[in-house]
Design an enzyme around this catalytic site. Structure first.
Site, short mmCIF file in Angstrom:
data_model
loop_
_atom_site.label_atom_id
_atom_site.label_comp_id
_atom_site.label_asym_id
_atom_site.label_seq_id
_atom_site.Cartn_x
_atom_site.Cartn_y
_atom_site.Cartn_z
N GLU A 49 35.40 43.88 56.16
CA GLU A 49 36.50 44.59 56.84
C GLU A 49 36.58 46.05 56.39
OE1 GLU A 49 37.44 43.18 59.38
OE2 GLU A 49 37.04 41.08 58.91
N HIS A 58 34.11 48.06 58.31
CA HIS A 58 34.64 48.48 59.61
C HIS A 58 35.57 49.68 59.44
CE1 HIS A 58 32.80 45.36 61.89
NE2 HIS A 58 33.58 44.37 61.47
N HIS A 71 29.06 45.75 63.50
CA HIS A 71 28.33 44.55 63.12
C HIS A 71 26.83 44.81 63.10
CE1 HIS A 71 31.88 41.79 64.32
NE2 HIS A 71 31.92 42.10 63.04
N CYS A 72 26.18 44.18 62.16
CA CYS A 72 24.75 44.35 61.91
C CYS A 72 24.03 43.03 62.24
CB CYS A 72 24.55 44.71 60.43
SG CYS A 72 22.84 44.93 59.94
N CYS A 116 22.69 49.97 57.05
CA CYS A 116 24.15 50.13 56.99
C CYS A 116 24.56 51.02 55.83
CB CYS A 116 24.83 48.77 56.90
SG CYS A 116 24.81 47.84 58.45
#
Length: 183
Positions: free
Chosen positions: A133, A136, A142-143, A170
């Site tokens: 979270e 985000h 999302h990966c 990421c």
């Protein structure tokens, strides 16, 4: 934004040793100062009698407007069964690129699935959910890399299968977002 810390506000009873372990795991991924803070909310205002769950959309809005600040990423910690209208349940939710998220222990414990309690598994799952979270909040989406913490988790098994860290892609995006947004 002059980001100074991550604030974890707990709204149910959480043992401080448990929270300190979680904070340490979060710090390994997001090397910012972590503040633990107790908060109080009348959760009955968010309870849906028909679903027998708590409305996460309303809850995150409340946490954002009453507890979040512009110099911190704030995650509200709960132990209630969360839902949003399009899903039967969720483990957590966050504003993409925002300052607030929420996460709940409710469906993360082994007992919910007929298994013996395991505090270490519970800590791992909760840490991963909070880190996800926060990702985000920092602007990560999302990966699809299987062990990346930013992979979507529909079921608790999904959480168990992924790692607690950002994949290289990421992590690179996170670092670029930090520089771009002066975090």
């Amino acid at each position: 934004m002059n980001l100074q810390n991550i604030t974890l506000i707990y709204f149910d009873y959480f043992e401080l040793g448990f929270l300190n372990t979680i904070a340490g795991k979060i710090h390994q991924v997001f090397p910012l100062k972590i503040h633990l803070k107790e908060g109080h909310i009348d959760l009955s205002d968010f309870y849906d009698l028909n679903r027998r769950q708590y409305n996460a959309n309303n809850l995150i809005q409340y946490v954002d407007s009453h507890f979040a600040t512009d110099n911190a990423k704030t995650i509200g910690l709960f132990n209630v069964d969360l839902y949003i209208p399009i899903f039967t349940y969720i483990f957590g939710q966050a504003f993409l690129g925002g300052r607030t998220g929420i996460a709940s222990l409710s469906r993360l414990n082994n007992e919910s699935y007929g298994m013996n309690p395991n505090i270490n598994i519970l800590k791992e799952r909760f840490s991963k959910e909070i880190i996800h979270e926060l990702g985000h909040n920092f602007g990560l989406i999302h990966c699809h890399v299987p062990d990346c913490v930013m992979r979507s988790s529909t079921y608790v098994e999904d959480i168990d299968q992924k790692g607690a860290d950002l994949c290289p892609s990421c992590h690179k995006t996170f670092m670029q977002l930090l520089i771009q947004n002066n975090f």
